[in-house]
Design an enzyme around this catalytic site. Sequence first.
Site, mmCIF file in Angstrom:
data_model
loop_
_atom_site.group_PDB
_atom_site.id
_atom_site.type_symbol
_atom_site.label_atom_id
_atom_site.label_comp_id
_atom_site.label_asym_id
_atom_site.label_seq_id
_atom_site.Cartn_x
_atom_site.Cartn_y
_atom_site.Cartn_z
ATOM 1 N N SER A 240 0.857 -1.196 0.000
ATOM 2 C CA SER A 240 0.000 0.000 0.000
ATOM 3 C C SER A 240 0.884 1.234 0.000
ATOM 4 O O SER A 240 2.059 1.152 0.368
ATOM 5 C CB SER A 240 -0.891 0.001 1.251
ATOM 6 O OG SER A 240 -1.670 1.167 1.286
ATOM 7 N N TYR B 189 -2.634 -0.949 10.518
ATOM 8 C CA TYR B 189 -2.641 -1.286 9.089
ATOM 9 C C TYR B 189 -1.328 -0.825 8.430
ATOM 10 O O TYR B 189 -0.685 -1.587 7.699
ATOM 11 C CB TYR B 189 -3.849 -0.634 8.421
ATOM 12 C CG TYR B 189 -3.935 -0.828 6.935
ATOM 13 C CD1 TYR B 189 -4.350 -2.041 6.386
ATOM 14 C CD2 TYR B 189 -3.598 0.205 6.048
ATOM 15 C CE1 TYR B 189 -4.433 -2.213 5.015
ATOM 16 C CE2 TYR B 189 -3.679 0.034 4.679
ATOM 17 C CZ TYR B 189 -4.100 -1.173 4.166
ATOM 18 O OH TYR B 189 -4.177 -1.351 2.805
HETATM 19 N N1 LIG Z 1 -8.591 -0.580 -2.164
HETATM 20 C C1 LIG Z 1 -7.597 0.274 -1.939
HETATM 21 O O1 LIG Z 1 -7.732 1.501 -2.112
HETATM 22 C C2 LIG Z 1 -6.244 -0.240 -1.482
HETATM 23 C C3 LIG Z 1 -5.216 0.694 -1.353
HETATM 24 C C4 LIG Z 1 -3.969 0.255 -0.942
HETATM 25 C C5 LIG Z 1 -3.745 -1.098 -0.688
HETATM 26 N N2 LIG Z 1 -4.773 -1.977 -0.831
HETATM 27 C C6 LIG Z 1 -4.471 -3.397 -0.576
HETATM 28 O O2 LIG Z 1 -5.052 -4.204 -1.564
HETATM 29 C C7 LIG Z 1 -5.436 -5.467 -1.011
HETATM 30 C C8 LIG Z 1 -6.895 -5.754 -1.338
HETATM 31 O O3 LIG Z 1 -7.700 -4.680 -0.899
HETATM 32 P P1 LIG Z 1 -9.213 -4.537 -1.361
HETATM 33 O O4 LIG Z 1 -9.515 -3.089 -1.345
HETATM 34 O O5 LIG Z 1 -9.455 -5.329 -2.575
HETATM 35 O O6 LIG Z 1 -9.947 -5.208 -0.087
HETATM 36 P P2 LIG Z 1 -11.348 -5.990 0.022
HETATM 37 O O7 LIG Z 1 -11.792 -5.794 1.432
HETATM 38 O O8 LIG Z 1 -12.272 -5.563 -1.060
HETATM 39 O O9 LIG Z 1 -10.947 -7.508 -0.221
HETATM 40 C C9 LIG Z 1 -10.104 -8.175 0.687
HETATM 41 C C10 LIG Z 1 -10.425 -9.660 0.633
HETATM 42 O O10 LIG Z 1 -9.552 -10.307 1.567
HETATM 43 C C11 LIG Z 1 -10.309 -11.261 2.291
HETATM 44 N N3 LIG Z 1 -9.694 -11.539 3.592
HETATM 45 C C12 LIG Z 1 -9.656 -10.743 4.697
HETATM 46 N N4 LIG Z 1 -9.040 -11.370 5.696
HETATM 47 C C13 LIG Z 1 -8.656 -12.585 5.228
HETATM 48 C C14 LIG Z 1 -7.976 -13.690 5.805
HETATM 49 N N5 LIG Z 1 -7.587 -13.674 7.093
HETATM 50 N N6 LIG Z 1 -7.716 -14.754 5.036
HETATM 51 C C15 LIG Z 1 -8.120 -14.799 3.734
HETATM 52 N N7 LIG Z 1 -8.802 -13.798 3.153
HETATM 53 C C16 LIG Z 1 -9.069 -12.697 3.894
HETATM 54 C C17 LIG Z 1 -11.686 -10.613 2.436
HETATM 55 O O11 LIG Z 1 -12.686 -11.580 2.753
HETATM 56 C C18 LIG Z 1 -11.868 -9.975 1.069
HETATM 57 O O12 LIG Z 1 -12.501 -10.837 0.152
HETATM 58 C C19 LIG Z 1 -5.123 -5.380 0.487
HETATM 59 O O13 LIG Z 1 -3.859 -5.973 0.717
HETATM 60 C C20 LIG Z 1 -5.053 -3.898 0.739
HETATM 61 O O14 LIG Z 1 -4.213 -3.598 1.828
HETATM 62 C C21 LIG Z 1 -6.027 -1.588 -1.222
#
Ligand SMILES: NC(=O)c1ccc[n+]([C@@H]2O[C@H](COP(=O)([O-])OP(=O)(O)OC[C@H]3O[C@@H](n4cnc5c(N)ncnc54)[C@H](O)[C@@H]3O)[C@@H](O)[C@H]2O)c1
Length: 257
Positions: A150, A163
């Site tokens: 991130s 986080y």
């Molecule tokens: N969306 C953003 O703006 C953003 C920005 C920076 C980084 N990220 C990173 O991208 C990645 C995905 O984010 P997203 O926005 O798609 O999130 P999201 O919440 O839409 O999806 C995350 C998925 O991970 C699953 N999950 C959570 N805990 C888990 C566990 N213990 N074991 C297995 N699965 C688990 C959830 O059920 C969900 O389906 C993350 O690593 C997040 O830190 C996202």
Amino acid sequence: MKRLDGKTAIVTGAASGIGRAIAIRFAAEGAKVLVADIIAEPKEGGDPTEKVIADAGGTAFRMHCDISKWDDVDAMVERVVTEWGSLDIIVNNAAHWTTTRLVDTSNDQWREVMSVNCDGYFYCCKRAVQQMLKQPVKGDARGRIVNITSQHGMIGAPNDIAYGTGKATNVYITRQIATDYGREHIICNAVAPGRIITGKPGVSMDPKGLEAAKFRTPYPRLGRAEDIANAALFLASDECSFISGENLMVDGGWSAS
Ligand SMILES: NC(=O)c1ccc[n+]([C@@H]2O[C@H](COP(=O)([O-])OP(=O)(O)OC[C@H]3O[C@@H](n4cnc5c(N)ncnc54)[C@H](O)[C@@H]3O)[C@@H](O)[C@H]2O)c1
């Protein structure tokens, strides 16, 4: 010839959001994909990821895996190897959130975030490398790891102690694995998303937060899950050669400005 023809991949957190986009893109490029998650239905709605992939003619199955549990991670890697013979790619994407400052974060909240964002990445990387070390080198690699990090953890974002700290460890573990296992042909890189709109309801769709992110991002739109899938695809494919330990910012120039 597709870019991941003949490859096998695990994508954690692939039921929803960015992980889902990565799994769908990898399958469209020929990979057999294990969709690993603790839920089945996408948070943003729509058909389950493995159904979308199957409907498009790809190969995927879903498995319940909580990455904060070693036994789940072990079973996930075993299953891929039993089904498909090898583990060529793992994308560590699943994550857990809190939005609190240091003194407002309970010890239990801290542990909950760290158990997924820190322990979970450690377990998945460790178990994947154990498997990859047993495999022959194909092309340039015995196996490839892509960690989703991130912007947070690279800079100090407000109210983000657990986080952000977890995400910083994901960048470090990427460099450490690249350093320790490069000689064994294991390639490990990361993708650092900026603000990505996944359609998940709740705090990530808060209009004030979106406005602030737009103001801060030089590129004239916020990110899409497909932007991250494109970057992960490059790092997971044979096109990514002699690049390891890198944390690729995919943030519309946010961190450059
Ligand atoms: N969306 C953003 O703006 C953003 C920005 C920076 C980084 N990220 C990173 O991208 C990645 C995905 O984010 P997203 O926005 O798609 O999130 P999201 O919440 O839409 O999806 C995350 C998925 O991970 C699953 N999950 C959570 N805990 C888990 C566990 N213990 N074991 C297995 N699965 C688990 C959830 O059920 C969900 O389906 C993350 O690593 C997040 O830190 C996202």
